[in-house]
Every structure is written in structure tokens, then in C-alpha cells.
Design an enzyme around this catalytic site. Structure first.
Site, PDB file in Angstrom:
ATOM      1  CB  SER A   1      24.428  61.799  -1.292  1.00 27.78           C
ATOM      2  OG  SER A   1      25.193  61.011  -0.133  1.00 27.78           O
TER       3      SER A   1
ATOM      4  CG  ASP B   1      30.651  57.291  -3.543  1.00 29.33           C
ATOM      5  OD1 ASP B   1      30.979  57.721  -2.446  1.00 29.33           O
ATOM      6  OD2 ASP B   1      29.479  57.859  -4.263  1.00 29.33           O
TER       7      ASP B   1
ATOM      8  CG  HIS C   1      30.216  61.018  -1.112  1.00 29.19           C
ATOM      9  ND1 HIS C   1      28.589  59.306  -2.234  1.00 29.19           N
ATOM     10  CD2 HIS C   1      28.602  61.477  -0.784  1.00 29.19           C
ATOM     11  CE1 HIS C   1      28.102  59.524  -1.639  1.00 29.19           C
ATOM     12  NE2 HIS C   1      27.684  60.061  -0.578  1.00 29.19           N
TER      13      HIS C   1
HETATM   14  C1  MLT Z   1      23.004  57.794   4.020  1.00 28.83           C
HETATM   15  O1  MLT Z   1      23.077  57.303   5.110  1.00 28.83           O
HETATM   16  O2  MLT Z   1      22.083  57.927   3.089  1.00 28.83           O
HETATM   17  C2  MLT Z   1      24.668  57.014   2.931  1.00 28.83           C
HETATM   18  O3  MLT Z   1      25.407  56.524   3.894  1.00 28.83           O
HETATM   19  C3  MLT Z   1      24.391  58.199   1.886  1.00 28.83           C
HETATM   20  C4  MLT Z   1      25.121  59.443   3.334  1.00 28.83           C
HETATM   21  O4  MLT Z   1      25.714  59.226   3.684  1.00 28.83           O
HETATM   22  O5  MLT Z   1      24.162  60.742   3.330  1.00 28.83           O
END
Ligand code: MLT
Length: 217
Positions: free
Chosen positions: A110, A160, A191
Site C-alpha cells: 500500500s 480493491d 486491499h
Molecule cells: C497511499 O496513501 O499511499 C495510498 O492511498 C494507500 C494508503 O492508504 O496508504
């Protein structure tokens, strides 16, 4: 070992003697810590050296690797700075822990996958491979970098809610046009990571290590 040196609070575990000549750089998701992906790293490639930093940015107390303005909307100025910051950390750790002969492979989830993608697109040469779980396009480069010889596994969730399929397709095409060797695994869920993601990444990792040994032998 956990330390605050080299600009990031981080954990380092040396590889085992006779283990694969690989360093996995483990990059957690939003709200994670340097401890989160250690178990995953051990399972992905037993015996590899593990380098696991904690993101330096705090969003309501949750560590991240760069600032965002909203869900999926990144602060590009901060992303650019943090990309350099992480690249310097990986370089410094390579020297400090004497990892220069190892392949350096990013394993990010992520937010951690997104900073790894940004490093790949900005400072080619830091990572020789990457496993990106649920990544997004961090930014669209004006010209593709040279990622020849870099192998990348994208592990996307078919349902996701955070990353649309079209975004994964765009990321794949950006890496393709940079000359990387890109593989895509589609997890049937969202996710969160599933056991199938781990199996797909293990298979990919075993393939990387085998082709590296063939080249070396
Ligand atoms: C981010 O902010 O890098 C993406 O939205 C993934 C997350 O939620 O961390």
C-alpha cells in the site's frame, strides 16, 4: 536490531550464512511500523537480509512514507523529497551493513508500495527488483526511466476499493515502457493481503533468485 540511525527508525536482520544474496527492503502501509513486514519477509525469502524502515511522516499519529492530501491524492512535493530521503537511506544502509554484493529488492504494501514505485521511477539503480502489493501510480513520469533488468511483481486486488483496476493497468504500462520485466498477480479480494498473495510473491521471488544464481554461475 532496531535503531534510529541513518535517518529512519528501522530494523535490520542480517541474512543467514549461505542464505540468498538478497536484501529485502520492507515498506509498511499507512499506520504500520518497522515490525509489520518482518514475518512476511522471512516467509518470502528465508535467509535473506531484512531492512525495514518506519515511515517518517505522521498522519494523525499513523506513520507513512510521504504526505497525502486525501485518499489516493498525493502531496507531490513531499513525495519527491521523501523519495530521495528513502533512496539515501537504502544506499547508506547498504554500506553500513555491508550489503553491496546483494540484490536489493523492495517489498512494499500500500503506502509502502507507492513509495517503492516512486523510488523505482525516480532513482533507478536503488532497487533491482520489487514486489508491490496493492500499489498505485505515484506520479506519471514525463519520460520513462531506464528500468531494464529490473523485475517487478504487481499484486493487485480485483475488488480493491482504494486502487482502481485502471490505475494498476497504468502503473503496469509505465513500468513496461521503462523496460522493466513486469508481472501482474490479481488477488480475487480487496486491499487486504491474502495467503494467495504470499504464495504468488514466493514463487516470483524464487524465480528471481534462481535466475540470479544462473547468471552468477
Ligand atoms: C497511499 O496513501 O499511499 C495510498 O492511498 C494507500 C494508503 O492508504 O496508504
Amino acid at each position: 536490531m532496531t535503531t534510529r540511525e541513518l535517518g529512519f527508525r528501522h530494523r535490520f536482520e542480517p541474512g543467514t550464512q549461505g542464505g540468498p544474496p538478497v536484501t529485502l527492503v520492507l515498506l509498511h502501509g499507512t499506520g504500520g511500523t518497522e515490525d509489520d513486514l518482518i514475518g512476511l519477509g522471512r516467509e518470502l525469502l528465508p535467509g535473506a537480509a531484512l531492512l525495514s524502515p518506519r515511515g517518517n511522516v505522521l498522519e494523525q499519529g499513523m506513520p507513512r512514507f510521504f504526505r497525502r492530501l486525501a485518499e489516493g491524492v498525493f502531496d507531490q512535493q513531499d513525495l519527491a523529497l521523501r523519495t530521495q530521503e528513502l533512496s539515501r537511506f537504502v544506499e547508506a544502509a547498504r554500506e553500513t551493513y555491508r550489503l553491496q554484493d546483494n540484490l536489493t529488492i523492495a517489498v512494499g504494501y500500500s503506502n509502502g508500495a507507492n513509495i517503492a514505485a516512486s523510488v523505482l521511477l525516480t532513482v533507478p539503480g536503488i532497487f533491482q527488483g520489487a514486489v508491490l502489493f496493492r500499489p498505485m501510480v505515484p506520479f506519471v513520469p514525463s519520460a520513462p526511466p531506464d528500468l531494464q533488468g529490473v523485475a517487478i511483481l504487481l499484486a493487485a486486488g480485483e475488488r480493491d476499493p482504494i486502487v482502481e483496476t485502471g490505475n494498476t493497468d497504468l502503473l503496469q504500462s509505465i513500468f513496461d515502457s521503462a523496460g522493466a520485466d513486469v508481472s501482474l498477480y490479481r488477488h480475487p479480494g480487496g486491499h487486504e493481503l491474502g495467503h494467495d498473495d504470499l504464495l504468488a510473491a514466493r514463487r516470483w521471488m524464487a524465480g528471481r533468485v534462481a535466475s540470479r544464481s544462473q547468471m552468477a554461475g
